[in-house]
Design a protein around this motif. Sequence first.
Motif, PDB file in Angstrom:
ATOM      1  N   GLU A 120      -3.298   9.022   1.195  1.00  0.00           N
ATOM      2  CA  GLU A 120      -3.753   9.341  -0.162  1.00  0.00           C
ATOM      3  C   GLU A 120      -5.063  10.127  -0.114  1.00  0.00           C
ATOM      4  OE1 GLU A 120      -4.875   7.121  -4.357  1.00  0.00           O
ATOM      5  OE2 GLU A 120      -5.651   6.348  -2.475  1.00  0.00           O
ATOM      6  N   LYS A 121      -5.973   9.716   0.732  1.00  0.00           N
ATOM      7  CA  LYS A 121      -7.265  10.403   0.833  1.00  0.00           C
ATOM      8  C   LYS A 121      -7.090  11.829   1.350  1.00  0.00           C
ATOM      9  CE  LYS A 121     -11.792  10.164   0.537  1.00  0.00           C
ATOM     10  NZ  LYS A 121     -12.461   9.955  -0.767  1.00  0.00           N
ATOM     11  N   GLU A 162      -0.230  -1.155  -6.830  1.00  0.00           N
ATOM     12  CA  GLU A 162      -1.296  -0.411  -6.143  1.00  0.00           C
ATOM     13  C   GLU A 162      -0.734   0.457  -5.026  1.00  0.00           C
ATOM     14  OE1 GLU A 162      -4.396  -0.287  -7.117  1.00  0.00           O
ATOM     15  OE2 GLU A 162      -3.947  -1.650  -8.769  1.00  0.00           O
ATOM     16  N   CYS A 163       0.563   0.741  -5.076  1.00  0.00           N
ATOM     17  CA  CYS A 163       1.200   1.555  -4.041  1.00  0.00           C
ATOM     18  C   CYS A 163       0.692   2.998  -4.121  1.00  0.00           C
ATOM     19  CB  CYS A 163       2.716   1.514  -4.223  1.00  0.00           C
ATOM     20  SG  CYS A 163       3.625   2.448  -2.993  1.00  0.00           S
ATOM     21  N   LYS A 164       0.304   3.569  -2.979  1.00  0.00           N
ATOM     22  CA  LYS A 164      -0.299   4.900  -2.943  1.00  0.00           C
ATOM     23  C   LYS A 164       0.603   5.973  -2.352  1.00  0.00           C
ATOM     24  CE  LYS A 164      -4.146   3.109  -4.455  1.00  0.00           C
ATOM     25  NZ  LYS A 164      -4.519   3.289  -5.869  1.00  0.00           N
ATOM     26  N   ASN A 208      -9.374   4.671   9.037  1.00  0.00           N
ATOM     27  CA  ASN A 208      -8.801   3.946   7.898  1.00  0.00           C
ATOM     28  C   ASN A 208      -7.532   3.266   8.385  1.00  0.00           C
ATOM     29  OD1 ASN A 208      -7.728   2.996   5.498  1.00  0.00           O
ATOM     30  ND2 ASN A 208      -8.323   4.809   4.334  1.00  0.00           N
ATOM     31  N   SER A 261      -3.346  -4.073   7.691  1.00  0.00           N
ATOM     32  CA  SER A 261      -2.018  -4.093   7.080  1.00  0.00           C
ATOM     33  C   SER A 261      -0.995  -4.531   8.101  1.00  0.00           C
ATOM     34  CB  SER A 261      -1.655  -2.702   6.537  1.00  0.00           C
ATOM     35  OG  SER A 261      -1.489  -1.780   7.600  1.00  0.00           O
ATOM     36  N   ALA A 299       0.821  -1.205   0.000  1.00  0.00           N
ATOM     37  CA  ALA A 299       0.000   0.000   0.000  1.00  0.00           C
ATOM     38  C   ALA A 299       0.858   1.260   0.000  1.00  0.00           C
ATOM     39  CB  ALA A 299      -0.934   0.001   1.204  1.00  0.00           C
ATOM     40  N   SER A 350      -1.259   4.230   4.466  1.00  0.00           N
ATOM     41  CA  SER A 350      -0.968   4.764   3.130  1.00  0.00           C
ATOM     42  C   SER A 350      -2.237   5.189   2.410  1.00  0.00           C
ATOM     43  CB  SER A 350      -0.222   3.715   2.302  1.00  0.00           C
ATOM     44  OG  SER A 350       0.999   3.354   2.911  1.00  0.00           O
ATOM     45  N   TYR A 351      -3.313   4.434   2.586  1.00  0.00           N
ATOM     46  CA  TYR A 351      -4.587   4.805   1.966  1.00  0.00           C
ATOM     47  C   TYR A 351      -5.153   6.065   2.621  1.00  0.00           C
ATOM     48  CZ  TYR A 351      -4.799   0.305  -0.516  1.00  0.00           C
ATOM     49  OH  TYR A 351      -4.546  -0.761  -1.340  1.00  0.00           O
ATOM     50  N   ILE A 381      -5.421   1.431   7.049  1.00  0.00           N
ATOM     51  CA  ILE A 381      -4.310   1.383   6.106  1.00  0.00           C
ATOM     52  C   ILE A 381      -3.734   2.803   6.027  1.00  0.00           C
ATOM     53  CG2 ILE A 381      -3.538   0.702   3.820  1.00  0.00           C
ATOM     54  CD1 ILE A 381      -4.871  -1.538   5.427  1.00  0.00           C
ATOM     55  N   GLY A 441     -11.115  -5.199   0.138  1.00  0.00           N
ATOM     56  CA  GLY A 441     -10.089  -4.686  -0.761  1.00  0.00           C
ATOM     57  C   GLY A 441     -10.064  -5.393  -2.097  1.00  0.00           C
TER      58      GLY A 441
END
Length: 390
Positions: A164-165, A103-105, A156, A74, A35, A160-161, A158, A62
């Motif tokens: 990103e958000k 899919e790395c963010k 969240n 994770s 991620a 990394s997600y 995760i 996911g």
Amino acid sequence: MRLRQAAAAVCILAAVFSMTGCWNYRELETIAMVAGFSIDKGETGSGYHMTFEVLDESGGGGNGGSGSPSALRSTLIESDGDTIFDAVRNALKKSDKKLYFGECKAVILSRQLAFEGITPLLDWINRDSEPRLTENLFVSKEATAADVLRQKSPVNPITSYALEKIITNDPDFLAKTPFMQLYKVNGALGGQGISLVLPALDIGRQQGDTPPELAGTAVFKKDKLLGFLGSEESKYLLFAQDQVGGGVLLVAESSDTPDTTLEIISSKTEITVLSKGGSPKLGIAVKMETALGETETALDLSSESGIHKLEQDAARTLESRIGKLIHKTQNEYDSDIFGFGNSIYKDEPRYWDEIAPRWDSLFKNLKVDISADVKIKNTALAKSNVKAGG
């Protein structure tokens, strides 16, 4: 003929659907979805220490999972190597699955390595076929970049997600941090008349399950980190770069203490070359539409004169703060993070060819005229006519 064509189409569709399901299932058994990851200096002082946030899909959810996204969790895998690629491959010592970066963010760079130069850190990311050009890059203000990935959010899980958000929403709701994906970073490092900036992260004094926070802007010259701008300073950098889509503007009527909050509906910035010659002069013009969000002033906002006075105060605030940031950047960093040189390069390419070799010295003393036009389109007076101090 038609029957044969129809039969062939059915066979093709059946083959596509059957292969898609089996291919995904087999792949998920042999790969570990990354991620995001962080890059620190090696624990011995040489090489690199990398921390990978890997999706744990045992709970479902996911990509490829059957549960809800909130069921995703994770785990962190850490490895060392003499090079970035070496560290990536060495992760296999701790994982029975090959790391997959498609899919790395988020990529988080340590402050220590950023001061030394980030070009070596990006080489593998740019060369390998899996990482995408839309990865979000950050600089950690903490002791290590891995500290950021270790910080979890109950909303969240995760990290990394979550990052990103947060960074994706910032231009429209806060406009206090630059939104820099890998392709933009490459463009700045290889571009004409512009210096790189990256969003900064910290975890502050937070304890427990709380996410890392955006913490202003990391300022670079070429590929080396020079220092940081705070969140409010970063807002005026984004105004100068025409990167503001929303957020709020704090306005002070007669002192340095803000007493009015304007919600930004739209903002447009244009940079023009006002004069050429030995020392160029540029102009920045900001046009903005706003809505009154909150005020503590005694201005009569039911009158045109009251609204006009507030618009003038807002314009003056914007002009002053952009000007102060330009002056600070010229004196403390001597780095054209605004892209003034790039504007000359685009509008006056022949003139840019003349002054490009001297741009560092020219930027330090560059004269910039700043003008702002702020319009208040909505005061919400239908709901309230209460005045401060009334």
